[in-house]
Design a protein around this motif. Structure first.
Motif, short mmCIF file in Angstrom:
data_model
loop_
_atom_site.label_atom_id
_atom_site.label_comp_id
_atom_site.label_asym_id
_atom_site.label_seq_id
_atom_site.Cartn_x
_atom_site.Cartn_y
_atom_site.Cartn_z
N GLN A 67 0.65 -1.23 0.03
CA GLN A 67 -0.05 0.03 0.41
C GLN A 67 1.19 1.00 0.16
O GLN A 67 0.32 1.93 -0.42
CB GLN A 67 -1.21 -0.01 0.95
N GLU A 78 1.61 1.79 -3.57
CA GLU A 78 1.02 2.37 -4.41
C GLU A 78 0.72 3.92 -3.58
O GLU A 78 0.68 5.17 -4.84
CB GLU A 78 -0.31 1.35 -4.18
N ILE A 79 0.90 4.87 -2.64
CA ILE A 79 0.45 5.64 -2.43
C ILE A 79 1.71 6.66 -2.64
O ILE A 79 1.77 7.83 -3.44
CB ILE A 79 0.91 5.76 -0.75
N THR A 94 -8.47 6.84 -1.14
CA THR A 94 -9.25 5.33 -1.03
C THR A 94 -8.01 4.74 -0.47
O THR A 94 -8.08 4.01 0.72
CB THR A 94 -9.29 4.97 -2.06
N VAL A 95 -6.41 4.48 -1.03
CA VAL A 95 -5.58 4.21 -0.77
C VAL A 95 -5.33 4.13 0.50
O VAL A 95 -4.96 3.21 1.98
CB VAL A 95 -5.05 3.60 -1.45
N GLN A 97 -7.38 2.24 2.97
CA GLN A 97 -7.15 0.84 3.42
C GLN A 97 -6.11 0.18 4.20
O GLN A 97 -6.75 -0.34 4.89
CB GLN A 97 -7.04 0.48 1.82
#
Length: 296
Positions: free
Chosen positions: A165, A168-169, A283-284, A287
């Motif tokens: 994650q 991804e960020i 969103t990430v 999560q």
């Protein structure tokens, strides 16, 4: 290594005449909450267990249950003297009457007598809690080791997910930086058009005031600091995960900072693509924050 706050372990053991079952479970919690369900007659057991648990576990709601049973059949047997005397007296009366009536009786053996109700009984024993408490503490250490092994396994899975994650960020942050640079020309052109319209409808605009307004607009639309902070937070989170140990609270605080920067980025975007990127970041981050709640 990081560890999950959730875990479970159970064990069984015995030290005659006692047998027991352990159960240790934990769920997420903001701090450390120990709930012990133990027999209250074993001196020092609760204090020892609290010390053991608090040394190994830093966060979570823990419940430790001990079910202890005593085998009443494992103690020594003894003769009930009063009952034996009553039985022998009754036997003497019966034999006397039988002789008087001319009835011949077979002789009774000791084996026959001890089978009579109440002649032989369980001896009362005093429980020595010292050896029992020592045995329980030794097994509690093994129970805690199994519990921690499960938490470490779940922590490894959490670590893998959190790092993915963060990647991804980081990718979305880099994309936001690219989009912010790309929108520069469009933003400047829009600002010029709006300024021209204002100047057309104003007879005497104060040049200093206009300059101040332009500077304010530029500041309000600049997302450089937000992007820089997001990148810094990514590195800080990676460092905490690499550090391991009870870092859950620090990660949770960092997630609040992530969310704050993403919100500001969206508010300043003034561009469809940059807004979309900011929403993807949020969103990430949400999560990831859910997963961070499981970290000790």
């Amino acid at each position: 290594m990081i560890r999950s706050m959730t875990g479970f372990a159970s064990a069984s053991g015995s030290l005659p005449p006692h047998a027991w079952d352990w159960e240790l479970r934990a769920v997420n919690g903001k701090g450390l909450d120990l709930r012990l369900r133990l027999p209250d007659w074993i001196d020092g057991l609760e204090a020892g267990l609290r010390k053991l648990l608090s040394a190994e576990v830093k966060r979570g709601n823990l419940t430790l249950s001990l079910r202890l049973a005593r085998d009443e059949q494992s103690g020594a047997m003894r003769v009930n003297e009063a009952q034996l005397a009553s039985v022998l007296e009754a036997m003497a009366v019966i034999e006397g009457r039988a002789d008087a009536a001319g009835v011949r009786l077979a002789p009774a053996s000791a084996a026959d007598i001890v089978t009579l109700r109440g002649v032989l009984e369980q001896a009362a024993t005093e429980d020595d809690a010292g050896p029992l408490a020592a045995a329980l503490m030794t097994e509690a250490e093994a129970l805690l080791a199994d519990f921690n092994e499960m938490r470490v396994g779940e922590g490894a899975a959490l670590r893998k997910l959190l790092l993915a994650q963060l990647d991804e960020i980081a990718a979305l942050t880099a994309e936001a930086a690219r989009l912010a640079d790309a929108r520069g020309a469009t933003l400047a052109e829009t600002l010029k058009r709006n300024l021209a319209k204002v100047m057309e409808n104003t007879d005497a605009a104060d040049p200093d005031r206009v300059a101040q307004e332009l500077a304010l607009i530029a500041v309000k639309s600049d997302v450089t600091e937000e992007i820089d902070r997001l990148a810094a937070h990514v590195e800080a989170a990676r460092d905490l995960i690499a550090e391991g140990g009870p870092v859950g609270r620090k990660l949770d605080f960092l997630m609040q900072e992530f969310n704050r920067e993403a919100n500001t980025l969206c508010a300043k975007a003034q561009n469809t693509e940059l807004t979309r990127c900011g929403l993807a970041l949020k969103t990430v981050i949400d999560q990831m924050r859910e997963q961070v709640q499981n970290v000790e």
